[in-house]
Structures are given as structure tokens and as C-alpha cells.
Design a protein around this motif. Structure first.
Motif, PDB file in Angstrom:
ATOM      1  N   GLN A 123      -3.000   5.570  -1.605  1.00 57.65           N
ATOM      2  CA  GLN A 123      -3.558   4.507  -0.041  1.00 57.65           C
ATOM      3  C   GLN A 123      -2.768   5.436   1.276  1.00 57.65           C
ATOM      4  O   GLN A 123      -1.818   5.117   1.183  1.00 57.65           O
ATOM      5  CB  GLN A 123      -3.429   3.009   0.074  1.00 57.65           C
TER       6      GLN A 123
ATOM      7  N   THR B 230      -6.851   3.310   6.472  1.00 62.65           N
ATOM      8  CA  THR B 230      -6.937   4.646   5.660  1.00 62.65           C
ATOM      9  C   THR B 230      -7.562   5.900   5.822  1.00 62.65           C
ATOM     10  O   THR B 230      -8.164   5.437   6.720  1.00 62.65           O
ATOM     11  CB  THR B 230      -7.243   4.213   3.824  1.00 62.65           C
TER      12      THR B 230
ATOM     13  N   LEU C 108       0.888  -1.373   0.351  1.00 66.29           N
ATOM     14  CA  LEU C 108       0.012  -0.174   0.169  1.00 66.29           C
ATOM     15  C   LEU C 108       0.670   1.477  -0.116  1.00 66.29           C
ATOM     16  O   LEU C 108       1.808   1.594   1.174  1.00 66.29           O
ATOM     17  CB  LEU C 108      -0.854  -0.147   1.081  1.00 66.29           C
TER      18      LEU C 108
ATOM     19  N   ILE D  19      -1.965   5.507   4.890  1.00 64.54           N
ATOM     20  CA  ILE D  19      -2.420   4.766   6.121  1.00 64.54           C
ATOM     21  C   ILE D  19      -2.623   5.766   7.420  1.00 64.54           C
ATOM     22  O   ILE D  19      -1.800   6.498   7.274  1.00 64.54           O
ATOM     23  CB  ILE D  19      -1.361   4.003   6.115  1.00 64.54           C
TER      24      ILE D  19
ATOM     25  N   GLU E 246     -11.475   3.185   4.667  1.00 67.74           N
ATOM     26  CA  GLU E 246     -11.394   1.869   4.475  1.00 67.74           C
ATOM     27  C   GLU E 246     -10.382   1.152   5.128  1.00 67.74           C
ATOM     28  O   GLU E 246     -10.000   1.507   5.777  1.00 67.74           O
ATOM     29  CB  GLU E 246     -11.233   2.367   2.474  1.00 67.74           C
TER      30      GLU E 246
ATOM     31  N   GLN F 202       1.175   5.371  -0.366  1.00 67.80           N
ATOM     32  CA  GLN F 202       0.486   6.315  -0.047  1.00 67.80           C
ATOM     33  C   GLN F 202       0.390   8.116  -1.282  1.00 67.80           C
ATOM     34  O   GLN F 202      -0.145   8.628  -1.877  1.00 67.80           O
ATOM     35  CB  GLN F 202       1.188   7.591   1.436  1.00 67.80           C
TER      36      GLN F 202
END
Length: 403
Positions: free
Chosen positions: A133, A149, A35, A135, A153, A37
Motif C-alpha cells: 500500500q 494510494t 497500511l 500512500i 484506491e 508500503q
């Protein structure tokens, strides 16, 4: 939870360390979801130095041949006096070095390293890559882990590895600390080699570091020798805590003042350096734990360090190699794998973190007696005296087997 495509190991962060970790885990027969960003995978900055402790891992991961297409294999590391221009000491990093450590010393553009790792991850059927994404946090629920996230999500998996850099969100699961500003800034960039061809830059195949009180300059070629990478670093006398997160300290004007009396080669470097962006230099204090259940940290999320030993990325790659070893050893018992990984890596990286600070003090000393002693020690060593770097470059506990 058993690893599967639906329950992957989640790697938070798609930088060099995160991608190397994903690749190593996939080669250990694990499904991995990365994932990232940013809107796309990419590295900010210019050059990077990788010693044998890092290139040993890259060899085991099977990406060294691809990386070698764009890397430069320098022959010497050279320490210079920033004011007199005199060579203080040098280290042979050519054939003798390779034979000693089992891998080469290379310099390259960060984007070339990132692309080689990214392409290998894209090509591997057990790696899934997601961008955009951001986090916020993660949690171990006992039978599964969950990553949340900023958009509300969540992703569920069998384990989480925080590889989200010095400003890590996953680190907050273990400690409530903040990055520590060193009061130094760096200006960096790579320019076409032909632009510096007429300037006196010494042997274009060597890595040079000019040192002086509260400052240094690093120079080396990247991208097959087509570009010349330069990094200018100095301690700002204008720094104050209240303006730390502004651009009011470590300015280009202050850089000119700091380096005004240096030798011609350093002045030439300053004249070529990009002034559009500066990088304040941070690290963090070592911590006593970075593992909780099926969650662990790696790279700058676990042990961000100052750049004076050129070991930040090297330590992240060591992490990636050893972490894959432990996951291969323990299968789906990630908690035990992470504990064994931490047992080896935490003291090792804490030592390198603190050593980087200490070497920064030695390199940048303003004390004339310390300077004299340092220079005498440097002048009296030979270019094949590796005792000062064995403990860093000679680390062998890396990825043993790639299937």
C-alpha cells in the motif's frame, strides 16, 4: 466519526513505531488498520539499542517477555578512544540502571523487535494489516478521513496516524521540507559471534562506542549473543550536494582511508564490516505542528533524528505509548487526543532531535581543545553517574494501563 471495523484508525506505515502504535490503540479498544508500503512487514538493518524509556513502553504493551527471548541485556555502555583504544568512560546499565528507570536497557536485532510487535498485532482481533500500500496523501473531510494510494484506491477511517518514516508522504500535509543530509554514512551488519571470537572485542556483553574526529564505531551482541552487530560511521570528505543521491561519496575505499590509523580493535571491526550497502545519515528540522483535525504524525515522520543518542526508535515508542494514553482518555474525540499528544510530544522530541545533533558534534569533534575537555569530563565521572541520560532514559510519561 465513531471508531468501528468499518471506520478504523488508519496507521500509515508498518515499521516499529507504526506497529507499536497500532498495538497500543487496539489495547485501548480501537479498531486499527495498518497500511504498509512494502510487500511484507520487515526491518532493514541489523542491531538496535533500546533504553528504558522504550522498554517501559514495551513492558506496558505486553511484548517484553517475547522480545527478551532474543534480546541481550548488556552490563555496560563503554566509550573508547578510536585511536588509542583507551577506555574513556563507562555507564552501568545492569541492575542499578533497571532499578533507577524501572526497565532494562536491551540490544537486539531489528527483525526480532519487528516480529514481536507484528505477532502481537496479528494476534489482536482489532488490528488489520495490509501490505503493498503505497500512500500518496491523506485528507480530513470533517466527518471522516481518507487515505489515497498510488494505485488510485482509497481507504476511509475515523483518524489517520502518519508513521511512514523519514521520507514520509503524510508529513507533506504539514510542511514542505526535505530530509537534511549530515554528510555522514553508516556501514552496518551482524556477523556470527564465532567469527569474531578470536578477535579482541572486549567483553561480548558490553556495548562499545569508539569515537574519533568525524567518525565512530559501535559494537554489541544481538540475538541471544549469537551475532555481533557492528556499525561504522564517518563523515565523507567527498560529499557534494549534487551527488547526494548517488553512491559516489562515503565509499568503502574512503572508509578504509578514514580508519587506517585507528587502534587494532577498530581496524578489526572495519575488516569485518559488510561493504555491500551504505546508509547515508539524515534528519529533519523540528516543526511547530504535526496535527490537523483527525490526522497526526509519529516517529520519524514527525521527528527524524540522527543516531548519536540511540533514541530514534525510543522516541517512536514513547510516541506510541503516549498517543494510546490520549486516545484512551478522549475516546472518539481524536482531534483533542491528537492535540494533547502533540502538546506533550512535540517539545520533547524537538529537544531530543537537537540534542542528537549536539552530541554528534561533541563525539566527532576535530578541535583538540574540545577533545581534551570532553575526555577530561568523561574520565572524571563514575559508571553510576546518570545525570547525562536521565532526561532521555528516565522519561516516564508512557502507556499507563493496558487492558
Amino acid at each position: 466519526m465513531t471508531n468501528s471495523k468499518q471506520n478504523p484508525i488508519i496507521v500509515v506505515g508498518g515499521g516499529i513505531g507504526g506497529l507499536a502504535t497500532a498495538l497500543g490503540l487496539a489495547q485501548a479498544n480501537k479498531y486499527v488498520k495498518v497500511l504498509e508500503q512494502a510487500p511484507e512487514f520487515g526491518e532493514v538493518g541489523a542491531g538496535i539499542q533500546l533504553a528504558a524509556n522504550a522498554t517501559n513502553v514495551l513492558q506496558k504493551l505486553g511484548v517484553m517477555d517475547k522480545i527478551s527471548e532474543n534480546a541481550v541485556f548488556p552490563k555496560r555502555l563503554v566509550l573508547m578512544d578510536a585511536f588509542t583504544g583507551k577506555e574513556l568512560s563507562a555507564l552501568d546499565i545492569d541492575q542499578v540502571y533497571r532499578e533507577r528507570y524501572g526497565a532494562p536497557y536491551i540490544v537486539l536485532h531489528r527483525t526480532d523487535l519487528q516480529k514481536a510487535l507484528l505477532d502481537a498485532c496479528i494476534a489482536h482481533p482489532k488490528v488489520e494489516l495490509l501490505t503493498n500500500q503505497e500512500i500518496k496523501t491523506a485528507a480530513d473531510n470533517g466527518d471522516a478521513v481518507e487515505v489515497f494510494t498510488a494505485d488510485g484506491e482509497s481507504f476511509t477511517g475515523s483518524a489517520v496516524i502518519g508513521a511512514d518514516g523519514i521520507w514520509s508522504k503524510t508529513r507533506k500535509l504539514f510542511v514542505d521540507d526535505e530530509p537534511i543530509c549530515s554528510e555522514y554514512v553508516a556501514y552496518r551488519g551482524a556477523i556470527p559471534m564465532e567469527e569474531v571470537a578470536s578477535a579482541n572485542v572486549g567483553d561480548p556483553e558490553d556495548v562499545y562506542m569508539f569515537i574519533g574526529p568525524n567518525m565512530h564505531v559501535v559494537q554489541y551482541p544481538v540475538r541471544r549473543g549469537e551475532l555481533y552487530n557492528q556499525v561504522v560511521v564517518f563523515k565523507s570528505s567527498q560529499y557534494r550536494k549534487e551527488i547526494e543521491h548517488t553512491d559516489q561519496w562515503g565509499t568503502p575505499e574512503e572508509m578504509d582511508e578514514v580508519f587506517k590509523d585507528t587502534c587494532d580493535r577498530v581496524k578489526t571491526a572495519i575488516s569485518y564490516i559488510s561493504r555491500q550497502r551504505r546508509w547515508p545519515m539524515y534528519d529533519r528540522n523540528p516543526i511547530e505542528n504535526w496535527t490537523q483535525g483527525n490526522i497526526t504524525l509519529m516517529g520519524d515522520a514527525a521527528h527524524p533524528m540522527l543516531q548519536y543518542l540511540a533514541q530514534g526508535a525510543c522516541q517512536a515508542l514513547e510516541d506510541a505509548g503516549y498517543l494510546a494514553d490520549m486516545v484512551r482518555k478522549h475516546g472518539d474525540n481524536y482531534h483533542q487526543a491528537f492535540l494533547d499528544y502533540q502538546k506533550e510530544r512535540l517539545p520533547r522530541t524537538a529537544y531530543v532531535q537537537t540534542s542528537a545533533r549536539n552530541w554528534g558534534e561533541i563525539i566527532h569533534t576535530t578541535n583538540p581543545i574540545t577533545t581534551l575537555l570532553r575526555n577530561k569530563i568523561l574520565e572524571n565521572r563514575t559508571d553510576k553517574d546518570y545525570k547525562y541520560i536521565d532526561q532521555y532514559h528516565g522519561y516516564k510519561k508512557v502507556l499507563e494501563e493496558v487492558n
